[in-house]
Design a protein around this motif. Structure first.
Motif, PDB file in Angstrom:
ATOM      1  N   ILE A  15       0.845  -1.203   0.000  1.00 34.16           N
ATOM      2  CA  ILE A  15       0.000   0.000   0.000  1.00 34.16           C
ATOM      3  C   ILE A  15       0.883   1.256   0.000  1.00 34.16           C
ATOM      4  N   LEU A  16       1.939   1.258   0.815  1.00 33.99           N
ATOM      5  CA  LEU A  16       2.771   2.457   0.962  1.00 33.99           C
ATOM      6  C   LEU A  16       3.599   2.768  -0.286  1.00 33.99           C
ATOM      7  N   VAL A  17       4.121   1.753  -0.959  1.00 35.93           N
ATOM      8  CA  VAL A  17       4.970   2.005  -2.127  1.00 35.93           C
ATOM      9  C   VAL A  17       4.195   2.710  -3.244  1.00 35.93           C
ATOM     10  N   PRO A  18       3.031   2.191  -3.672  1.00 34.44           N
ATOM     11  CA  PRO A  18       2.301   2.931  -4.708  1.00 34.44           C
ATOM     12  C   PRO A  18       1.864   4.325  -4.255  1.00 34.44           C
ATOM     13  N   PHE A  19       1.508   4.465  -2.980  1.00 38.98           N
ATOM     14  CA  PHE A  19       1.134   5.784  -2.472  1.00 38.98           C
ATOM     15  C   PHE A  19       2.323   6.739  -2.552  1.00 38.98           C
ATOM     16  N   GLY A  20       3.507   6.272  -2.180  1.00 37.09           N
ATOM     17  CA  GLY A  20       4.703   7.110  -2.265  1.00 37.09           C
ATOM     18  C   GLY A  20       5.035   7.486  -3.702  1.00 37.09           C
ATOM     19  N   LEU A  21       4.866   6.553  -4.630  1.00 38.31           N
ATOM     20  CA  LEU A  21       5.087   6.862  -6.045  1.00 38.31           C
ATOM     21  C   LEU A  21       4.073   7.890  -6.545  1.00 38.31           C
ATOM     22  N   LEU A  22       2.822   7.730  -6.150  1.00 38.88           N
ATOM     23  CA  LEU A  22       1.781   8.678  -6.537  1.00 38.88           C
ATOM     24  C   LEU A  22       2.105  10.079  -6.027  1.00 38.88           C
ATOM     25  N   MET A  23       2.540  10.178  -4.778  1.00 42.15           N
ATOM     26  CA  MET A  23       2.907  11.480  -4.218  1.00 42.15           C
ATOM     27  C   MET A  23       4.113  12.071  -4.961  1.00 42.15           C
ATOM     28  N   GLY A  24       5.048  11.219  -5.383  1.00 40.34           N
ATOM     29  CA  GLY A  24       6.194  11.696  -6.159  1.00 40.34           C
ATOM     30  C   GLY A  24       5.780  12.256  -7.501  1.00 40.34           C
ATOM     31  N   TRP A  25       4.768  11.671  -8.124  1.00 40.04           N
ATOM     32  CA  TRP A  25       4.282  12.180  -9.410  1.00 40.04           C
ATOM     33  C   TRP A  25       3.436  13.440  -9.244  1.00 40.04           C
ATOM     34  N   ILE A  26       2.696  13.534  -8.148  1.00 41.63           N
ATOM     35  CA  ILE A  26       1.830  14.692  -7.934  1.00 41.63           C
ATOM     36  C   ILE A  26       2.640  15.944  -7.602  1.00 41.63           C
ATOM     37  N   PHE A  27       3.635  15.814  -6.732  1.00 40.87           N
ATOM     38  CA  PHE A  27       4.411  16.975  -6.291  1.00 40.87           C
ATOM     39  C   PHE A  27       5.600  17.192  -7.218  1.00 40.87           C
ATOM     40  N   SER A  28       5.877  18.455  -7.514  1.00 40.00           N
ATOM     41  CA  SER A  28       7.008  18.769  -8.391  1.00 40.00           C
ATOM     42  C   SER A  28       8.311  18.940  -7.608  1.00 40.00           C
ATOM     43  N   ARG A  29       8.192  19.188  -6.311  1.00 41.97           N
ATOM     44  CA  ARG A  29       9.390  19.333  -5.470  1.00 41.97           C
ATOM     45  C   ARG A  29       9.027  18.935  -4.032  1.00 41.97           C
ATOM     46  N   GLN A  30      10.051  18.738  -3.221  1.00 43.99           N
ATOM     47  CA  GLN A  30       9.796  18.421  -1.821  1.00 43.99           C
ATOM     48  C   GLN A  30       9.257  19.648  -1.106  1.00 43.99           C
ATOM     49  N   SER A  31       8.306  19.385  -0.208  1.00 47.13           N
ATOM     50  CA  SER A  31       7.712  20.477   0.567  1.00 47.13           C
ATOM     51  C   SER A  31       7.240  19.922   1.904  1.00 47.13           C
ATOM     52  N   ASP A  32       6.842  20.821   2.769  1.00 52.24           N
ATOM     53  CA  ASP A  32       6.318  20.392   4.066  1.00 52.24           C
ATOM     54  C   ASP A  32       5.047  19.564   3.884  1.00 52.24           C
ATOM     55  N   LEU A  33       4.199  19.977   2.955  1.00 51.76           N
ATOM     56  CA  LEU A  33       2.960  19.238   2.707  1.00 51.76           C
ATOM     57  C   LEU A  33       3.258  17.814   2.243  1.00 51.76           C
ATOM     58  N   LEU A  34       4.236  17.657   1.362  1.00 58.25           N
ATOM     59  CA  LEU A  34       4.634  16.320   0.913  1.00 58.25           C
ATOM     60  C   LEU A  34       5.108  15.486   2.096  1.00 58.25           C
ATOM     61  N   LEU A  35       5.898  16.082   2.965  1.00 58.49           N
ATOM     62  CA  LEU A  35       6.384  15.379   4.155  1.00 58.49           C
ATOM     63  C   LEU A  35       5.216  14.905   5.011  1.00 58.49           C
ATOM     64  N   TYR A  36       4.283  15.803   5.287  1.00 59.62           N
ATOM     65  CA  TYR A  36       3.145  15.443   6.143  1.00 59.62           C
ATOM     66  C   TYR A  36       2.259  14.385   5.492  1.00 59.62           C
ATOM     67  N   LEU A  37       2.038  14.521   4.188  1.00 58.97           N
ATOM     68  CA  LEU A  37       1.174  13.564   3.486  1.00 58.97           C
ATOM     69  C   LEU A  37       1.810  12.186   3.352  1.00 58.97           C
ATOM     70  N   THR A  38       3.136  12.118   3.360  1.00 58.08           N
ATOM     71  CA  THR A  38       3.780  10.811   3.205  1.00 58.08           C
ATOM     72  C   THR A  38       4.201  10.185   4.526  1.00 58.08           C
ATOM     73  N   ILE A  39       4.389  10.989   5.558  1.00 59.07           N
ATOM     74  CA  ILE A  39       4.793  10.392   6.837  1.00 59.07           C
ATOM     75  C   ILE A  39       3.582   9.911   7.643  1.00 59.07           C
ATOM     76  N   THR A  40       2.434  10.531   7.434  1.00 55.74           N
ATOM     77  CA  THR A  40       1.226  10.122   8.164  1.00 55.74           C
ATOM     78  C   THR A  40       0.855   8.658   7.887  1.00 55.74           C
ATOM     79  N   PRO A  41       0.821   8.198   6.619  1.00 53.57           N
ATOM     80  CA  PRO A  41       0.509   6.784   6.390  1.00 53.57           C
ATOM     81  C   PRO A  41       1.549   5.828   6.985  1.00 53.57           C
TER      82      PRO A  41
END
Length: 134
Positions: free
Chosen positions: A70-96
């Motif tokens: 579950i986590l790997v595809p979610f992490g890949l999806l977040m990588g495609w959605i975001f163009s750069r690292q940000s605080d929001l990306l951190l929060y959205l990926t560390i919560t799961p």
């Protein structure tokens, strides 16, 4: 050119998902033989006796692989959605990842409580003529 560490594909869900998959596969393939092993699912419920240890590790490896898938595809999806690292990306990926770690422990402990009593003895199935435990 950005290094891989600076891309949004280097995120908590993807990295932890790969770790969950690896741990689940290794514990399934090479289960810890004894409670003195340096690795394994180690909680109070799983270290009561050898049966609880074996079942706790078997089931935790299963849940770990499940969470990794579950986590790997979610992490890949977040990588495609975001163009750069940000605080929001951190929060959205560390919560799961945090939720997954809590689920791994909670589901495995619940499973052990369904199979074993507080002394580590197997729970008896409630057969036709037996009175239910009060």
């Amino acid at each position: 050119m950005d290094s891989i560490l600076q891309t949004p594909f280097c995120n908590a869900s993807l990295l932890a998902g790969l770790l969950f998959l690896f741990m689940g596969h290794m514990i399934r393939r090479f289960p810890p033989r004894s409670m003195k092993a340096w690795y394994g699912y180690r909680t109070f419920s799983s270290t009561i006796n050898q049966d609880t240890w074996d079942e706790g590790n078997r089931y935790a490896a299963y849940i770990s692989r499940w969470l990794g898938w579950i986590l790997v595809p979610f992490g890949l999806l977040m990588g495609w959605i975001f163009s750069r690292q940000s605080d929001l990306l951190l929060y959205l990926t560390i919560t799961p990842v945090i939720v997954g770690a809590l689920l791994l422990t909670g589901i495995t402990e619940w499973h052990l409580l369904q199979l074993f009593d507080e002394d580590g003895a197997p729970r008896k199935k409630n057969g036709g003529n037996e009175k239910p435990a009060v």
